[in-house]
Scaffold this active site. Structure first.
Site, short mmCIF file in Angstrom:
data_model
loop_
_atom_site.label_atom_id
_atom_site.label_comp_id
_atom_site.label_asym_id
_atom_site.label_seq_id
_atom_site.Cartn_x
_atom_site.Cartn_y
_atom_site.Cartn_z
N SER A 143 0.81 -1.22 0.00
CA SER A 143 0.00 0.00 0.00
C SER A 143 0.85 1.26 0.00
O SER A 143 0.34 2.35 -0.28
CB SER A 143 -0.96 0.00 1.19
OG SER A 143 -0.26 0.07 2.42
N TYR A 156 -0.40 4.63 7.77
CA TYR A 156 0.42 3.40 7.73
C TYR A 156 1.23 3.34 6.44
O TYR A 156 2.45 3.08 6.46
CB TYR A 156 -0.51 2.20 7.85
CG TYR A 156 0.17 0.85 7.74
CD1 TYR A 156 1.04 0.41 8.74
CD2 TYR A 156 -0.07 0.01 6.65
CE1 TYR A 156 1.66 -0.83 8.65
CE2 TYR A 156 0.54 -1.23 6.56
CZ TYR A 156 1.40 -1.65 7.56
OH TYR A 156 2.01 -2.87 7.48
N ALA A 158 2.13 5.82 4.47
CA ALA A 158 3.15 6.86 4.45
C ALA A 158 4.34 6.49 5.33
O ALA A 158 5.50 6.72 4.95
CB ALA A 158 2.55 8.19 4.91
#
Length: 260
Positions: A143, A156, A158
């Site tokens: 992600s 999270y 980033a």
């Protein structure tokens, strides 16, 4: 026996990925030194992995606390004579949302765990790693490079993206000491957190769990999710001498959902 005689520190050992990694270390001939904030998880995991207690050690460790990080590294040296690899599983991944609803105080806390906590734990192990060379394996996330559509986890993502960026600098800085630094990027990974998500989504939508799972796998080249165990196998390889010429790299373990 990829890790025969190696001592591997694993942070964030609970019921999921951390446990699987520690289990794989012992299976492949190594010693696993387990850290986590919850002592009961450590006791349970160590008992399942190594009932006789010969090749595991554990200590309650909050990676936001430098003294606790140093104590875990010291335990590895005291018990097994050194450190050959550090695997960073400990993370704050339960804060959801995007920019508009962001609580930036919580973002800072996420960064303190996922980015700075990982760096604290790495630095605590450096004196021991320098003596032998070895490997640092970061657990990132897909992600960070491709935001999922099913959930928003901007903080999270980033924090893990920053950690991957830090990896490049660490690989150069620690390379002269024969210390390698790499990142494993899991996608949707079949283990306790994703299992809980599938159950929750199925209950909320009133559909079978198989339907929710099918939506996750439909974009994958392989028709099933990678598991905690699959990610643990990739970690074991990067921690081993078979990856001795690999550093500064990110490895997607995602059944082919994203290809780079």
């Amino acid at each position: 026996m990829l890790l025969q005689g190696k001592t591997v520190v694993v942070s964030g050992v609970g019921a999921g990925l951390g446990h699987r990694i520690a289990e794989t270390v012992v299976r492949d001939g190594g010693n696993a030194v387990l850290g986590a904030r919850t002592g009961a998880n450590l006791v349970k995991s160590a008992a399942e992995i190594d009932p006789e207690g010969r090749r595991t050690a554990h200590r309650v460790t909050d990676i936001t606390d430098e003294e606790q990080c140093a104590a875990l590294a010291a335990l590895a040296v005291e018990r097994f004579g050194g450190v050959d690899a550090v695997v960073h599983v400990a993370a704050w991944d339960s804060y959801f949302g995007g920019l508009e609803d962001a609580d930036f105080a919580t973002w800072q806390a996420v960064l303190d765990v996922n980015l700075l906590g990982t760096l604290r734990m790495t630095r605590a192990c450096l004196p021991a790693l320098r003596e032998r060379g070895g490997s640092v394996v970061l657990i990132g996330t897909q992600s960070a490079v491709a935001a999922p559509t099913q959930v928003r986890q901007a903080a999270y993502a980033a924090s893990k993206g920053a950690l991957t960026s830090a990896m490049y600098s660490l690989a150069h800085e620690l390379g002269p000491h024969r210390i390698r630094v790499n990142t494993v990027l899991p996608g949707w990974m079949w283990g306790p957190p994703v299992q809980a998500y599938v159950r929750f989504a199925a209950h909320t939508e009133g559909v079978p769990e198989a339907e929710v799972l099918a939506r996750l796998t439909e974009r994958m080249a392989l028709p099933e999710l990678a598991t905690d165990g699959d990610v643990a196998e990739a970690v074991a390889f990067l921690a081993s001498d078979r990856a001795r010429a690999i550093t500064g790299q990110s490895l997607l373990v995602n059944a082919g959902e994203l290809m780079r």
